[in-house]
Structures are given as structure tokens and as C-alpha cells.
Design an enzyme around this catalytic site. Structure first.
Site, short mmCIF file in Angstrom:
data_model
loop_
_atom_site.label_atom_id
_atom_site.label_comp_id
_atom_site.label_asym_id
_atom_site.label_seq_id
_atom_site.Cartn_x
_atom_site.Cartn_y
_atom_site.Cartn_z
N GLY A 267 -5.55 4.47 1.06
CA GLY A 267 -5.55 5.57 2.03
C GLY A 267 -4.69 5.29 3.24
O GLY A 267 -4.36 6.20 4.00
N HIS A 268 -4.34 4.03 3.43
CA HIS A 268 -3.62 3.64 4.66
C HIS A 268 -2.37 2.87 4.28
O HIS A 268 -2.35 1.63 4.43
CB HIS A 268 -4.55 2.80 5.55
CG HIS A 268 -4.06 2.59 6.94
ND1 HIS A 268 -3.13 1.63 7.28
CD2 HIS A 268 -4.37 3.21 8.11
CE1 HIS A 268 -2.89 1.66 8.58
NE2 HIS A 268 -3.62 2.61 9.11
N PHE A 269 -1.28 3.50 3.79
CA PHE A 269 -1.19 4.92 3.52
C PHE A 269 -0.73 5.09 2.07
O PHE A 269 -0.10 4.17 1.54
CB PHE A 269 -0.16 5.56 4.45
CG PHE A 269 -0.54 5.52 5.90
CD1 PHE A 269 -1.27 6.57 6.46
CD2 PHE A 269 -0.21 4.45 6.71
CE1 PHE A 269 -1.62 6.55 7.80
CE2 PHE A 269 -0.57 4.42 8.04
CZ PHE A 269 -1.28 5.46 8.60
N LEU B 27 -0.22 -0.26 4.60
CA LEU B 27 -0.07 -1.00 5.86
C LEU B 27 -1.42 -1.59 6.26
O LEU B 27 -2.46 -0.93 6.12
CB LEU B 27 0.41 -0.08 6.98
CG LEU B 27 1.81 0.51 6.86
CD1 LEU B 27 2.06 1.47 8.02
CD2 LEU B 27 2.86 -0.60 6.86
N ILE C 191 -8.50 -0.05 0.93
CA ILE C 191 -8.03 0.49 2.21
C ILE C 191 -6.56 0.89 2.13
O ILE C 191 -6.15 1.91 2.70
CB ILE C 191 -8.25 -0.56 3.32
CG1 ILE C 191 -9.73 -0.62 3.69
CG2 ILE C 191 -7.41 -0.24 4.56
CD1 ILE C 191 -10.09 -1.70 4.67
#
Lengths: 93, 157
Positions: B37-39, B44, B34
Site C-alpha cells: 500500500g505504500h505505495f 517505500l 506495508i
């Protein structure tokens, strides 16, 4: 002291953003006012707090689902208010 | 915390059914897809997962309160505040308190703290219903064991 109906109608108006003057004792909370089950949780919470009771929603839902009661018995506001009055009276016994 | 399995809670530190409160540990992993992609370049912890962590802590409190008789499902959120960024590797403490127990629903107030500082909080509404049929309750018991749910507290009050 406001009547049970006034208190309930004010709760519904504020919780669901429904014009107060459209809410009458003969209004059906679901069929006439379009209140869904999630919004009714907010209303039940506010009623529980305002009257110091616990609306027996699970029991009412079960009775309706079992065909032992109609939604009108619980969700037409004058009937709902009568049941609130009964619960308040029972609390004082 | 195993985010990919939606296991947001690591361990229950305290379950107090007199005060209707719970405190749990939830450690954000240092690595997770995760975060790619975040970020990219600025990992985060997603705010929605912080909310999920508060909901899961609240949920275990409600399960304890009902002595494993009912299952809470997330129904509504109010007054959600994500106050600061949460990053990989941080140790979270999640607190929740039951504010109202209605018929078939419950409301909690929950918060997450890092080193004593509140990083987010929310008022959460749950529908509280019978456990779905099948192995659902069995899986919940397995999870309870993994997160050190104090079964004796829920059994004896």
C-alpha cells in the site's frame, strides 16, 4: 544579569508561545498559563541548560501525588524560581 | 527488521555509555504487506517507521544508561528531516546520542545512514519512567537478547 524570574519567564514565553507580559511571579504554570506536562519538559530542559541544574521533576511529582506537597509549591513561578535559586546555590557548595 | 511486529532494530553494533551513543543495524525487508500500500508499484519505507527506528535505537541507549531501571516512551519530535527515499532491501545504520538527561525525561539526537550517507535525522524527547507492571520488563529483556544488547555494558558501565 537577568533575574531568575526573567530568565524563566522568557523561557516559558518562547517555549509555549505565551505573551511575556502575561507571565508574573504569581502565575501558576499549569492553572494560570495552561502549560501541560509535555510542554513543561521543554521548559525543564531549557531551565536545566540555562542554570546548569537538574530540576527534580520526578521527586516533585511524587510529592504532589503523595499529598506531601501542593502544585503551588513547585509551579507558581516565584516558588519555582526560589527552588531554582536553591539548586544553583547547592551546586556551588 | 520485522515491521509488522514493530521490530525495527536487528542488532546493536555498539553501545557506548561513556559517550552516551549507540549504533544499530536495521535492514529493511525486501517484502512486507506495508509496501503493497505504500505505495503500489513504488514501495517505500514509511517515514514514520524511520522515525520509529531512530526512537527505538535511542530508547535502547536510554535503557542502557539507566541499567534497565527505567523505560523510555516517545514523547516529542523536533527537527525531523526525511532526506531521501528508503526502499525495500536497504541496510540502515541508526546512530543516536543522548543530549540531555533530565529528571524523568531525556533528549536524543538520532540519524539513519545508508552507505555512510544520512537519509534522515531527528531530535527526540522521551519520558523516562518506571517499567509498567507485569511482564513488560521481561519482554524487554527478551528483545534485548534478540538484538544483542550488551548486557555487560549496561551492568558494569
Amino acid at each position: 544579569m537577568p533575574s531568575t524570574f526573567d530568565t524563566v519567564a522568557n523561557i516559558i514565553a518562547e517555549t509555549c508561545d505565551i505573551a511575556r507580559d502575561t507571565i508574573t511571579p504569581d502565575s501558576h504554570a499549569i492553572n494560570d498559563l495552561g502549560i501541560d506536562s509535555l510542554d513543561f519538559l521543554d521548559i525543564a530542559f531549557a531551565i536545566d541548560k540555562a542554570f546548569g541544574i537538574k530540576l527534580p521533576l520526578e521527586q516533585w511529582t511524587q510529592e504532589v501525588n503523595d499529598g506531601k506537597a501542593t502544585t503551588e509549591q513547585y509551579f507558581v513561578l516565584k516558588n519555582l524560581c526560589a527552588r531554582i535559586d536553591d539548586l544553583v546555590a547547592a551546586k556551588g557548595k | 527488521m520485522r515491521i509488522e511486529y514493530f521490530q525495527l532494530i536487528d542488532r546493536i553494533i555498539d553501545l557506548n555509555l561513556n559517550d552516551l551513543t549507540i549504533r544499530v543495524e536495521a535492514n529493511v525487508p525486501t517484502e512486507c504487506t506495508i509496501f503493497e500500500g505504500h505505495f503500489p508499484g513504488r514501495p517505500l519505507m514509511p517515514g514514520v517507521l524511520l522515525i520509529e527506528a531512530m526512537a527505538q535505537a535511542s530508547g535502547w541507549l536510554i535503557i542502557g544508561r539507566t541499567k534497565f531501571a527505567k523505560m523510555p516512551f516517545l514523547a516529542a519530535l523536533k527537527e525531523v528531516k526525511l532526506r531521501t527515499f528508503v526502499t525495500p532491501g536497504q541496510a540502515l545504520v541508526v546512530n543516536a546520542k543522548i543530549m540531555h538527561e533530565g529528571s524523568g525525561f531525556a533528549l536524543t539526537e538520532a540519524e539513519i545512514r545508508i552507505d555512510g550517507k544520512m537519509v534522515c535525522n531527528a531530535d527526540i524527547t522521551f519520558r523516562v519512567v518506571d517499567f509498567p507492571p507485569g511482564d513488560f520488563v521481561k519482554h524487554m529483556h527478551e528483545t534485548a537478547k534478540r538484538i544483542a544488547f550488551p548486557m555487560e555494558v549496561a551492568t558494569h558501565g
